[in-house]
Design a protein around this motif. Structure first.
Motif, short mmCIF file in Angstrom:
data_model
loop_
_atom_site.label_atom_id
_atom_site.label_comp_id
_atom_site.label_asym_id
_atom_site.label_seq_id
_atom_site.Cartn_x
_atom_site.Cartn_y
_atom_site.Cartn_z
N GLU A 195 -0.27 25.59 -4.95
CA GLU A 195 -2.13 25.35 -4.32
C GLU A 195 -1.91 24.42 -4.97
N LEU A 196 -2.00 23.51 -6.33
CA LEU A 196 -2.42 22.52 -6.63
C LEU A 196 -1.41 21.44 -5.99
N ARG A 197 0.21 21.14 -6.04
CA ARG A 197 0.05 20.47 -5.77
C ARG A 197 -0.17 19.97 -3.93
N ASP A 198 -0.74 20.68 -2.89
CA ASP A 198 -0.64 20.38 -2.57
C ASP A 198 -2.25 19.07 -3.01
N GLN A 199 -2.92 19.93 -3.31
CA GLN A 199 -4.86 18.80 -3.58
C GLN A 199 -4.11 17.49 -3.95
N ILE A 200 -3.04 16.98 -5.12
CA ILE A 200 -2.92 16.33 -5.89
C ILE A 200 -1.67 15.49 -5.92
N VAL A 201 -0.79 16.10 -5.18
CA VAL A 201 -0.04 15.84 -4.37
C VAL A 201 0.51 15.46 -2.36
N PRO A 202 -0.29 15.34 -1.67
CA PRO A 202 -1.23 15.72 -0.38
C PRO A 202 0.77 15.85 0.44
N ILE A 203 1.85 15.34 -0.04
CA ILE A 203 2.70 15.43 0.73
C ILE A 203 3.42 16.56 1.32
N ASN A 204 3.11 17.42 0.31
CA ASN A 204 3.73 18.85 -0.85
C ASN A 204 2.85 19.75 1.16
N LYS A 205 2.39 19.46 1.52
CA LYS A 205 1.89 20.38 3.00
C LYS A 205 2.49 19.84 3.60
N LYS A 206 3.09 19.53 3.75
CA LYS A 206 4.19 18.66 4.45
C LYS A 206 5.63 19.82 4.42
N TYR A 207 5.80 19.02 3.16
CA TYR A 207 7.40 19.48 2.30
C TYR A 207 6.84 20.09 1.11
N PRO A 208 6.59 21.70 1.09
CA PRO A 208 6.22 22.74 0.24
C PRO A 208 7.43 22.91 -1.36
N ILE A 209 6.92 23.15 -1.84
CA ILE A 209 8.05 22.92 -3.22
C ILE A 209 9.27 23.57 -2.61
N ARG A 210 9.64 24.36 -2.35
CA ARG A 210 10.71 25.27 -2.10
C ARG A 210 10.88 24.62 -1.19
N GLU A 211 10.86 24.01 -0.42
CA GLU A 211 12.22 23.18 0.64
C GLU A 211 12.75 21.97 -0.53
N LEU A 212 11.50 21.62 -1.11
CA LEU A 212 12.12 20.22 -1.33
C LEU A 212 13.35 21.07 -2.55
N MET A 213 12.90 21.76 -3.47
CA MET A 213 13.79 22.64 -4.51
C MET A 213 15.21 22.52 -3.15
N GLY A 233 0.74 -1.05 0.26
CA GLY A 233 0.17 0.27 -0.02
C GLY A 233 0.29 1.45 -0.14
N CYS A 234 0.33 2.34 0.68
CA CYS A 234 0.89 3.81 0.29
C CYS A 234 0.30 4.92 1.16
N THR A 235 1.17 5.00 1.78
CA THR A 235 0.57 6.36 2.63
C THR A 235 -0.07 8.38 1.74
N LEU A 236 0.65 8.28 0.65
CA LEU A 236 0.70 9.14 0.17
C LEU A 236 -0.17 9.58 -0.77
N THR A 237 -1.55 8.82 -0.47
CA THR A 237 -2.40 9.25 -1.61
C THR A 237 -2.54 9.44 -2.53
N CYS A 238 -1.77 9.75 -3.36
CA CYS A 238 -1.70 11.12 -4.57
C CYS A 238 -2.61 10.50 -5.38
N LYS A 239 -3.61 11.82 -5.99
CA LYS A 239 -4.46 11.62 -6.34
C LYS A 239 -4.60 10.93 -7.58
#
Length: 379
Positions: free
Chosen positions: A245-263, A128-134
């Motif tokens: 805004e969009l990544r929060d919706q379709i890749v929910p882990i983004n709410k914890k580690y947003p794009i700026r931190e990822l990059m 399974g997976c915990t990430l729930t990417c839409k």
């Protein structure tokens, strides 16, 4: 959700119904310690390593450079495991998918994708997976547990069994590359994934080079640097959106580690250079993330990072809330990224007829458990 909570989702002990311990998944140090426990010299561990991981031998009786008495003792205490094959499916395009049954009855999927110049095995890291990417079918199955190292290595060895590639060949391999892109988020099971990949990369065993291994993450920022420093494998990042805004919706882990931190983490990935680029995975969703403006924003976002962009036409699954972008939209998107100096190949969907394409993997464990409960209720 913290990495600690994920790490607490353990696999059961690697012991069979007869109380014998599985030797697969043990690293060199553990194998040496085990030999000391049974009163054997250290060099026995190297001999066993050769039989287990280079030759793929499962029968102790065939390990001819070991004494008959020692082989007998091995058979009394240990076994050489593989995941069971519950379902074996072959696609019309040559792709092969296995639904594998683990020692506790849980199931995961592994996929072999043959090409003219290589053969790639897609390996799972979790049930399974915990990430729930839409957009991902696996994300609709809740996380059951992490896979142990033997269950990860076992997928590679099972595929080698199927392909008849023992002893480990040096050239012309049908299994030449590994991608940790199956079920689960590898960095949420880092300890077991790292242990398994170190076994796979060992030059005296399975011997698949780190240059031919790619680990895919949706962006578990705290473990990205450790992955590069300890494993040195190629990194792929499931990006799929160019704004929070969009990544929060379709890749929910983004709410914890947003794009700026990822990059920021990606720019500091150990060993990053033009010869060792980060791959950005970008699934093309019609009317969602596939506009020309999105393409220009993507180019701006990854500027300065040695990278390539894999454009993945969305692979549908039952009940999916998205559609695949049109060929024209994908082509225009690719052209914009390519003109900015980044390789932007469009991934050819493989194994769609057996639900083996990217984003389609989902074991039937949940469905089977539900059916069993229904039968019990009826009884």
């Amino acid at each position: 959700m913290s990495t600690e909570k994920h790490a607490a989702t353990f696999a059961p002990p690697a012991v069979n119904a007869d109380g014998k311990r599985d030797l697969i998944g043990l690293d060199r140090g553990e194998l040496e310690a085990l030999m000391a426990e049974v009163g054997e010299p250290k060099f026995r561990a190297r001999q066993l390593w050769h039989w287990l991981y280079h030759r793929g031998e499962r029968d102790f009786a065939q390990m001819h450079n070991l004494s008959k008495e020692f082989r007998q003792r091995l058979g009394e205490k240990f076994y050489v495991g593989r995941p069971g094959i519950a379902v074996d499916l072959a696609s019309k395009d040559g792709t092969h998918k296995w639904l594998l049954e683990l020692r506790d009855g849980q199931k995961v999927e592994a996929v072999h994708i043959p090409e003219e110049d290589r053969g790639t095995l897609c390996v799972s890291s979790q049930v399974g997976c915990t990430l729930t990417c839409k957009f991902c079918h696996t994300g609709t199955q809740r996380l059951v547990r992490n896979l142990a190292a033997d269950e990860i290595v076992g997928q590679v060895m099972m595929a080698r069994d199927h392909l008849g590639e023992w002893p480990s060949p040096k050239d012309g391999r049908m299994l030449s590359n590994i991608v940790m892109m199956g079920m689960g988020e590898p960095l949420y099971n880092f300890e077991n994934v790292a242990k398994a990949l170190k076994i796979v990369m060992d030059g005296e065993g399975i011997a698949i080079s780190k240059r031919r291994i790619t680990l895919s993450t949706a962006g578990v920022v705290p473990l990205i640097e450790r992955c590069g420093a300890e494993l040195g494998v190629n990194l792929a990042v499931s990006l799929h959106a160019v704004n929070d805004e969009l990544r929060d919706q379709i890749v929910p882990i983004n709410k914890k580690y947003p794009i700026r931190e990822l990059m920021a983490a990606l720019r500091n990935y150990p060993g990053l250079n033009n010869a060792r680029r980060i791959t950005f995975e970008y699934v093309m969703l019609k009317g969602v993330n596939d506009s020309k403006a999105d393409a220009h924003a993507l180019v701006k976002l990854i500027k300065g990072i040695p990278a390539k962009v894999n454009l993945i036409p969305f692979n549908p699954w039952p009940g999916a809330p998205f559609e695949r972008s049109t060929p024209g939209a994908i082509r225009d998107f690719s052209d914009i990224v390519f003109d900015a100096g980044y390789s932007s190949p469009v991934r050819t969907p493989r194994g769609e007829d057996i639900m083996a394409a990217c984003g389609q993997l989902k074991s039937d464990s949940v469905k089977q458990r539900r059916s069993a409960r229904d039968r019990e209720a009826a009884a």
